[in-house]
Design an enzyme around this catalytic site. Sequence first.
Site, PDB file in Angstrom:
ATOM      1  N   ASN A 277       0.783  -1.248   0.000  1.00 15.38           N
ATOM      2  CA  ASN A 277       0.000   0.000   0.000  1.00 15.38           C
ATOM      3  C   ASN A 277       0.814   1.298   0.000  1.00 15.38           C
ATOM      4  OD1 ASN A 277       0.717  -0.458   2.676  1.00 15.38           O
ATOM      5  ND2 ASN A 277      -1.178   0.405   3.480  1.00 15.38           N
TER       6      ASN A 277
ATOM      7  N   GLU B  56       4.597  -4.392  12.144  1.00 12.46           N
ATOM      8  CA  GLU B  56       3.662  -3.286  11.920  1.00 12.46           C
ATOM      9  C   GLU B  56       2.474  -3.887  11.178  1.00 12.46           C
ATOM     10  OE1 GLU B  56       4.116  -0.257  13.084  1.00 12.46           O
ATOM     11  OE2 GLU B  56       6.194  -0.509  13.711  1.00 12.46           O
TER      12      GLU B  56
ATOM     13  N   CYS C  88      -3.369   1.372   6.725  1.00 11.02           N
ATOM     14  CA  CYS C  88      -3.650   0.610   7.956  1.00 11.02           C
ATOM     15  C   CYS C  88      -4.236   1.483   9.048  1.00 11.02           C
ATOM     16  CB  CYS C  88      -2.424  -0.138   8.431  1.00 11.02           C
ATOM     17  SG  CYS C  88      -1.165   0.991   8.867  1.00 11.02           S
TER      18      CYS C  88
HETATM   19  N1  LIG Z   1       0.970  -1.144  10.698  1.00  6.20           N
HETATM   20  C1  LIG Z   1       1.444  -0.685   9.567  1.00  6.20           C
HETATM   21  O1  LIG Z   1       2.306   0.178   9.552  1.00  6.20           O
HETATM   22  C2  LIG Z   1       0.904  -1.183   8.254  1.00  6.20           C
HETATM   23  C3  LIG Z   1       0.157  -2.338   8.119  1.00  6.20           C
HETATM   24  N2  LIG Z   1      -0.278  -2.733   6.887  1.00  6.20           N
HETATM   25  C4  LIG Z   1      -1.100  -3.929   6.771  1.00  6.20           C
HETATM   26  O2  LIG Z   1      -0.733  -4.680   5.626  1.00  6.20           O
HETATM   27  C5  LIG Z   1      -1.854  -5.375   5.097  1.00  6.20           C
HETATM   28  C6  LIG Z   1      -1.979  -5.133   3.617  1.00  6.20           C
HETATM   29  O3  LIG Z   1      -0.804  -5.352   2.946  1.00  6.20           O
HETATM   30  P1  LIG Z   1      -0.506  -6.727   2.168  1.00  6.20           P
HETATM   31  O4  LIG Z   1       0.667  -6.467   1.282  1.00  6.20           O
HETATM   32  O5  LIG Z   1      -1.741  -7.266   1.546  1.00  6.20           O
HETATM   33  O6  LIG Z   1      -0.094  -7.653   3.407  1.00  6.20           O
HETATM   34  P2  LIG Z   1       0.443  -9.164   3.443  1.00  6.20           P
HETATM   35  O7  LIG Z   1       0.572  -9.518   4.880  1.00  6.20           O
HETATM   36  O8  LIG Z   1      -0.336 -10.037   2.560  1.00  6.20           O
HETATM   37  O9  LIG Z   1       1.907  -9.075   2.781  1.00  6.20           O
HETATM   38  C7  LIG Z   1       2.909  -8.242   3.307  1.00  6.20           C
HETATM   39  C8  LIG Z   1       4.264  -8.760   2.837  1.00  6.20           C
HETATM   40  O10 LIG Z   1       4.509 -10.031   3.425  1.00  6.20           O
HETATM   41  C9  LIG Z   1       4.888 -10.970   2.440  1.00  6.20           C
HETATM   42  N3  LIG Z   1       4.517 -12.315   2.889  1.00  6.20           N
HETATM   43  C10 LIG Z   1       3.323 -12.945   2.772  1.00  6.20           C
HETATM   44  N4  LIG Z   1       3.386 -14.192   3.294  1.00  6.20           N
HETATM   45  C11 LIG Z   1       4.647 -14.340   3.780  1.00  6.20           C
HETATM   46  C12 LIG Z   1       5.344 -15.412   4.426  1.00  6.20           C
HETATM   47  N5  LIG Z   1       4.760 -16.559   4.693  1.00  6.20           N
HETATM   48  N6  LIG Z   1       6.634 -15.218   4.780  1.00  6.20           N
HETATM   49  C13 LIG Z   1       7.251 -14.041   4.541  1.00  6.20           C
HETATM   50  N7  LIG Z   1       6.647 -13.009   3.901  1.00  6.20           N
HETATM   51  C14 LIG Z   1       5.375 -13.149   3.531  1.00  6.20           C
HETATM   52  C15 LIG Z   1       4.166 -10.467   1.189  1.00  6.20           C
HETATM   53  O11 LIG Z   1       4.719 -11.000   0.017  1.00  6.20           O
HETATM   54  C16 LIG Z   1       4.368  -8.969   1.329  1.00  6.20           C
HETATM   55  O12 LIG Z   1       5.647  -8.587   0.888  1.00  6.20           O
HETATM   56  C17 LIG Z   1      -3.037  -4.837   5.875  1.00  6.20           C
HETATM   57  O13 LIG Z   1      -3.401  -5.760   6.863  1.00  6.20           O
HETATM   58  C18 LIG Z   1      -2.495  -3.565   6.503  1.00  6.20           C
HETATM   59  O14 LIG Z   1      -3.145  -3.151   7.660  1.00  6.20           O
HETATM   60  C19 LIG Z   1      -0.021  -2.025   5.759  1.00  6.20           C
HETATM   61  C20 LIG Z   1       0.707  -0.884   5.846  1.00  6.20           C
HETATM   62  C21 LIG Z   1       1.217  -0.377   7.077  1.00  6.20           C
HETATM   63  O1  LIG Z   2       0.047   1.630   7.580  1.00  2.00           O
HETATM   64  C1  LIG Z   2      -0.083   2.285   6.635  1.00  2.00           C
HETATM   65  O2  LIG Z   2      -0.821   2.005   5.739  1.00  2.00           O
HETATM   66  C2  LIG Z   2       0.854   3.420   6.675  1.00  2.00           C
HETATM   67  O3  LIG Z   2       1.666   3.393   7.774  1.00  2.00           O
HETATM   68  C3  LIG Z   2       0.303   4.601   6.233  1.00  2.00           C
HETATM   69  S1  LIG Z   2       1.007   6.030   6.707  1.00  2.00           S
HETATM   70  O4  LIG Z   2       0.657   6.228   8.073  1.00  2.00           O
HETATM   71  O5  LIG Z   2       2.447   5.954   6.596  1.00  2.00           O
HETATM   72  O6  LIG Z   2       0.462   7.060   5.885  1.00  2.00           O
END
Ligand SMILES: NC(=O)C1=CN([C@@H]2O[C@H](COP(=O)(O)OP(=O)(O)OC[C@H]3O[C@@H](n4cnc5c(N)ncnc54)[C@H](O)[C@@H]3O)[C@@H](O)[C@H]2O)C=CC1
Ligand SMILES: O=C(O)[C@H](O)CS(=O)(=O)O
Length: 474
Positions: A151, A247, A281
């Site tokens: 994202n 995160e 997120c």
């Molecule tokens: N707290 C934060 O700062 C943030 C949290 N997010 C969270 O991320 C999610 C959306 O992003 P997505 O890319 O769809 O998340 P995702 O969890 O599907 O993937 C994130 C990364 O992990 C990798 N991955 C997936 N399975 C794995 C495994 N078994 N071993 C190692 N790596 C693996 C993916 O290829 C990708 O690079 C949402 O839940 C969102 O809330 C997104 C941005 C910021």
């Molecule tokens: O978690 C997210 O999607 C990002 O941390 C967004 S932001 O806070 O960096 O804008």
Amino acid sequence: MNNYKLFIDGNWINSNGSLEVLDKYSQEVYAQVAKANEETVDQAISGAWHAFERDKLSPFERYQILHKASQLIIEQKDELANIITKEAGKPLKQARTEIDRSAQTFLVAAEEAKRIHGEGVPVEAAPGSENRMAFTIKVPVGVVGAISPFNFPLNLVAHKIAPALAAGNAVVLKPASKTPISSLKLAEILDKAGLPKGLLQVVVGSGSTVGNQMMKDERIAVYTFTGSAEVGLKLKQETGLKRLILELGNNSPVIVDKEANVNLAAKTLAAQSFAFAGQVCISVQRIYVHESIKDTFMEKLTKQISALKIGDPSDPETDVGPMISEEEAKRAEKWIQEAVSDGATIAHGGKRKGALLEPTIITDVTKEMRVVCEEIFAPVASVISYNDLDECIKEINQSDYGLQGGIFTQNIDTAYYAAKRVEVGGFMINDGSQYRVDLMPYGGVKDSGSGKEGPKYSIEEMTEERLIVMNLKE
Ligand SMILES: NC(=O)C1=CN([C@@H]2O[C@H](COP(=O)(O)OP(=O)(O)OC[C@H]3O[C@@H](n4cnc5c(N)ncnc54)[C@H](O)[C@@H]3O)[C@@H](O)[C@H]2O)C=CC1
Ligand SMILES: O=C(O)[C@H](O)CS(=O)(=O)O
């Protein structure tokens, strides 16, 4: 067709396979990217480890490289913003903001590189220790393994790479396979900025292959992961005693109190629920409105949402573009329909065309519905009315998540009362949950993760504090 290679040991290399990156609006193939295999991942980790051993940059040299990278990001703003718009489907104006933020993340990390220090420890006060002097130093951990989501393909990558390099580490990065191009462009920028070869390696591929291999490699000292709670939990179970910064997701709550500035609340929440189609997120997902102002708030909120421009993300006027895939948009639509069949009402939006889901507001929801209790990660928010603030906070805290939240109120006592009680990593007063400046400490509690990002805080996680005690002559 654009073709991209992997960045291994400072060289651009091809591999046997490749993956297609789609333009998320047209759904046409936008680029082909070389896909890492077991051998290339091994080469990347080994190269990072050797570069860490070989190239010990001074804090000032690290500052210079990161500072230069920040400048180059700004110089390439248009190109980078277009890439984000294509590979992520993010509206151009939001992509441009992401570029500015990424440049700032690098700049803040550059400054932090010069400030990494330990502290004096007053052991001479202890009996028998009069001749001793003690202090700590901060040492880099070695190789940092970074895994990032789709994202924020540039800024969330910047939040991993820049502090890791500022602290004197080497990094192996695996970006999300739907959006790998921004990371490869960043590698090109760091190369131009003078980063010694091998200190950054970029391996592209799926989580289940490339990510999985990285998680099992003994040469990686610390992991930093941003993504879903589901994957985060799996990684925690796999990494044993190793440090893992997580995160993860959220279903951000915001309270609109009876003493709120309703105009401000409606305007802010319309923007913060639907930016990047809610795929942030800290996107506002649960809006708790005091019963006495609910009708006025709803009227103003829907008016603000109607003014949002939906459609082609490369149009500089667009506010809400497509979701990352049609599949994800269908998943969110299903959650909406499920809520409606359980008694909820669609107050605004709700329609889907391909990957484009209209900004949607749902009312008459219950706390058990998935649109409320899980992370929807789509342009969908629920409005929930309340009468008693304590009850409202209790309901907010029933969530498994706790990343950021907020309250709109003109009453400072109410604001502080809520800030002390809502269980989150960050709480905004007279703003929505989706507020972040990149130098701030950022990270959640509960299933939203552990450890903080923000260059200063990531550096803490990516260094070891070593105690040194000197036994001196009298
Ligand atoms: N707290 C934060 O700062 C943030 C949290 N997010 C969270 O991320 C999610 C959306 O992003 P997505 O890319 O769809 O998340 P995702 O969890 O599907 O993937 C994130 C990364 O992990 C990798 N991955 C997936 N399975 C794995 C495994 N078994 N071993 C190692 N790596 C693996 C993916 O290829 C990708 O690079 C949402 O839940 C969102 O809330 C997104 C941005 C910021
Ligand atoms: O978690 C997210 O999607 C990002 O941390 C967004 S932001 O806070 O960096 O804008």
